[in-house]
Design an enzyme around this catalytic site. Structure first.
Site, mmCIF file in Angstrom:
data_model
loop_
_atom_site.group_PDB
_atom_site.id
_atom_site.type_symbol
_atom_site.label_atom_id
_atom_site.label_comp_id
_atom_site.label_asym_id
_atom_site.label_seq_id
_atom_site.Cartn_x
_atom_site.Cartn_y
_atom_site.Cartn_z
ATOM 1 N N ARG A 134 -3.161 -2.463 -17.025
ATOM 2 C CA ARG A 134 -2.371 -3.436 -17.107
ATOM 3 C C ARG A 134 -1.657 -4.171 -16.018
ATOM 4 O O ARG A 134 -1.623 -5.231 -15.532
ATOM 5 C CB ARG A 134 -1.109 -3.458 -18.189
ATOM 6 C CG ARG A 134 -1.624 -2.852 -19.417
ATOM 7 C CD ARG A 134 -0.645 -2.868 -20.557
ATOM 8 N NE ARG A 134 -1.208 -2.175 -21.665
ATOM 9 C CZ ARG A 134 -0.794 -2.088 -22.911
ATOM 10 N NH1 ARG A 134 -0.185 -3.133 -23.277
ATOM 11 N NH2 ARG A 134 -1.276 -1.126 -24.052
ATOM 12 N N GLU A 175 -2.466 3.219 -18.773
ATOM 13 C CA GLU A 175 -1.954 1.992 -19.142
ATOM 14 C C GLU A 175 -1.236 1.270 -17.823
ATOM 15 O O GLU A 175 -1.496 0.053 -17.878
ATOM 16 C CB GLU A 175 -0.671 2.149 -20.231
ATOM 17 C CG GLU A 175 -1.216 2.852 -21.498
ATOM 18 C CD GLU A 175 -1.881 1.998 -22.430
ATOM 19 O OE1 GLU A 175 -2.190 0.755 -21.959
ATOM 20 O OE2 GLU A 175 -2.550 2.427 -23.434
ATOM 21 N N ASP A 228 -13.692 5.077 -25.336
ATOM 22 C CA ASP A 228 -14.370 3.855 -25.243
ATOM 23 C C ASP A 228 -14.613 3.314 -23.478
ATOM 24 O O ASP A 228 -15.546 2.940 -23.394
ATOM 25 C CB ASP A 228 -13.297 2.746 -25.847
ATOM 26 C CG ASP A 228 -11.850 2.886 -25.649
ATOM 27 O OD1 ASP A 228 -11.493 3.828 -24.765
ATOM 28 O OD2 ASP A 228 -11.145 2.271 -26.660
ATOM 29 N N THR A 279 -10.902 -3.542 -18.476
ATOM 30 C CA THR A 279 -10.734 -3.176 -19.731
ATOM 31 C C THR A 279 -9.182 -3.992 -20.572
ATOM 32 O O THR A 279 -9.317 -3.860 -21.631
ATOM 33 C CB THR A 279 -10.511 -1.665 -19.950
ATOM 34 O OG1 THR A 279 -10.917 -1.375 -21.567
ATOM 35 C CG2 THR A 279 -9.148 -1.129 -19.814
ATOM 36 N N GLU A 290 -10.447 -6.548 -29.251
ATOM 37 C CA GLU A 290 -12.137 -6.082 -29.346
ATOM 38 C C GLU A 290 -13.211 -6.955 -29.924
ATOM 39 O O GLU A 290 -14.405 -7.101 -29.617
ATOM 40 C CB GLU A 290 -12.269 -4.606 -29.648
ATOM 41 C CG GLU A 290 -11.213 -3.593 -28.699
ATOM 42 C CD GLU A 290 -9.816 -3.583 -28.868
ATOM 43 O OE1 GLU A 290 -9.582 -4.121 -29.966
ATOM 44 O OE2 GLU A 290 -9.321 -3.310 -27.782
HETATM 45 C C1 DMJ Z 1 -5.855 -2.565 -24.300
HETATM 46 O O1 DMJ Z 1 -4.856 -2.069 -23.579
HETATM 47 C C2 DMJ Z 1 -7.206 -2.423 -23.629
HETATM 48 O O2 DMJ Z 1 -8.174 -3.213 -24.259
HETATM 49 C C3 DMJ Z 1 -7.654 -0.950 -23.793
HETATM 50 O O3 DMJ Z 1 -9.040 -0.835 -23.152
HETATM 51 C C4 DMJ Z 1 -7.843 -0.466 -25.439
HETATM 52 N N1 DMJ Z 1 -6.304 -0.959 -25.775
HETATM 53 C C5 DMJ Z 1 -5.817 -2.220 -25.794
HETATM 54 C C6 DMJ Z 1 -6.333 -3.132 -26.628
HETATM 55 O O4 DMJ Z 1 -6.677 -2.770 -27.962
#
Ligand code: DMJ
Length: 453
Positions: A84, A80, A213, A433, A347
């Site tokens: 981020r 995370e 994912d 992501t 998503e």
């Molecule tokens: C985000 O932090 C990112 O997209 C991650 O890959 C998956 N979860 C959240 C959004 O749903």
């Protein structure tokens, strides 16, 4: 205007804290970031920049300069914090050229390095960034690390080496690939759990949604970000997609294509909201697929987009549930109470954005606009935007959290979807992501960051 509402309320009620509670109008702290602060600020920097919200960008930058502090005694989620904070800082640097963001990104990257001190070099999920002691989530299959977590460091770490001149970051993530390539994969699939001490798979659970994912996403994007020179990443991606198609992708009797989960050879006919990102991924990867498969990968992206749109359309609020099923006589509907929530996730809109850019079929803008209207009707409250507990109910029960990814991803993808294609064109940028854009490292260009300045 949506971004302004989300940002102004965060600023008013939760400035400097990680996230906003828009109903109770106070800060929200998640243990994913330990006591690192300012997640919303760092996650939103590039969105503010792209939307030309100059004053807000300036106040965010000032906050980073004066207050963003990694010298804290905090146990954080390596994944995370990487997607981020490191991702947010890297993008802010590449877009604005402001040195402070580069400096902070490298400083944080260095703090994350002790996570790789395991017998195999597969990193721990959790790390105390003061002591350097790591561990895994207690619930993760016999002390395993998680595929989507250790597999979603590659893009940021390659850029950290590029910007710092220190090869150690790239070496750490290349070693993850090496470990994976030495292992036998059941039916060519990657289980979600891998033990960092023994180097063996944990439980054979395979998912293109949560826990799996973004590992697949980063294989494709690592190849694209390398200006298509990373042949290993390319091969791993297309081989994985082949196995996913054979073993996980199914069509419902009503004609909806979905991606099931695989548990030791048995299929669970469930698809998560998180899995919906895969439509965009398949379409983005279509170009590099073997020549007879290009059209097929675009088509697969379009079919997943349609299924995910159905998961929204079949609710009362026109916002999709956390997970939906294709069994017991239902299709694209959540059947369990604890899967009916929507937490402002991006998503589905992300997939619409890729499909729009790659096909220009107007239905993707229509579908995205339906989502905008639903967000405005059900999630917008006086104090910002909130998630919803049950999207099948006619009355909103708000969860009282404005997730930082709403600003970094959901609103950014919407903005890009309704903008011209020359804002962050795919020839030059890949999105991490968390939707943070990172420049493609062009073959002829040894010092991309200089050019960006
Ligand atoms: C985000 O932090 C990112 O997209 C991650 O890959 C998956 N979860 C959240 C959004 O749903």
């Amino acid at each position: 205007q949506m971004m302004k509402h989300a940002w102004d309320n965060y600023k008013r009620y939760a400035w400097g804290l990680n996230e906003l509670k828009p109903i109770s109008k106070q800060g929200h702290s998640s243990n994913l970031f330990g006591n690192i602060q300012g997640a919303t600020i760092v996650d939103a920097l590039d969105t503010l920049y792209i939307m030309e919200m100059k004053e807000e960008f300036k106040e965010a930058k000032d906050w980073v300069e004066k207050n963003l502090d990694f010298n804290v005694n905090a146990e954080i989620s390596v994944f995370e914090v990487n997607i981020r904070f490191v991702g947010g800082l890297l993008s802010a640097y590449y877009l604005s050229g402001e040195e402070i963001f580069r400096k902070k990104a490298v400083e944080l990257g260095e703090k994350l390095l002790p996570a790789f001190n395991t017998p195999t070099g597969i990193p721990w999920a959790l790390l105390n960034i003061k002591s350097g002691i790591g561990r895994n989530w207690p619930w993760a299959s016999g002390g395993s690390s998680i595929l989507a977590e250790f597999g979603t460091l590659h893009l940021e770490f390659v850029h950290l080496s590029h910007l710092s001149g220190n090869p150690v970051f790239a070496e750490k993530v290349m070693n993850i690939r090496k470990v994976l390539n030495r292992l036998d994969k059941p039916e060519g699939l990657y289980p979600n759990y891998l033990n960092p001490s023994s180097g063996q798979w944990g439980q054979h659970h395979v998912s293109i949604g949560g826990l799996g994912d973004s590992f697949y996403e980063y294989l494709l994007k690592a190849w694209l970000m390398s200006d298509k020179t990373d042949e290993e990443g390319k091969k791993m991606y297309y081989d994985a997609v082949q196995a996913i198609e054979t073993h996980l992708i199914r069509k419902s009797s009503g004609g909806l294509t979905y991606i099931a989960e695989w548990k030791g050879g048995l299929l669970e006919h469930k698809m998560g909201h998180l899995t919906c990102f895969a439509g965009g991924m398949f379409a983005l990867g279509a170009d590099g697929a073997p020549s007879d498969k290009t059209g097929h990968h675009i088509e697969l992206g379009a079919e997943i987009a349609r299924t995910c749109h159905e998961s929204y359309d079949r609710t009362s609020m026109k916002l999709g549930p956390e997970a939906f099923r294709f069994d017991g006589g239902v299709e694209a509907i959540a059947t369990r109470q604890n899967e009916k929530y929507y937490i402002l996730r991006p998503e589905v809109i992300e997939t619409y954005m890729y499909m729009w850019r790659l096909t220009h079929d107007p239905k993707y803008r229509q579908w995205a606009w339906e989502a905008v209207e639903a967000l405005e009707k059900h999630c917008r409250v006086d104090g910002g935007y909130s998630g919803i507990r049950d999207v099948y109910n006619n009355h909103e029960s708000h969860d009282d959290v404005q997730q930082s990814f709403f600003l970094s991803e959901t609103l950014k993808y919407l903005y890009l979807l309704f903008s011209d294609d020359d804002i962050l064109p795919f020839e030059h940028w890949v999105f991490n992501t968390e939707a943070h854009p990172l420049p493609i490292l062009h073959k002829e260009d040894g010092s991309k960051e200089e050019k960006q300045k």
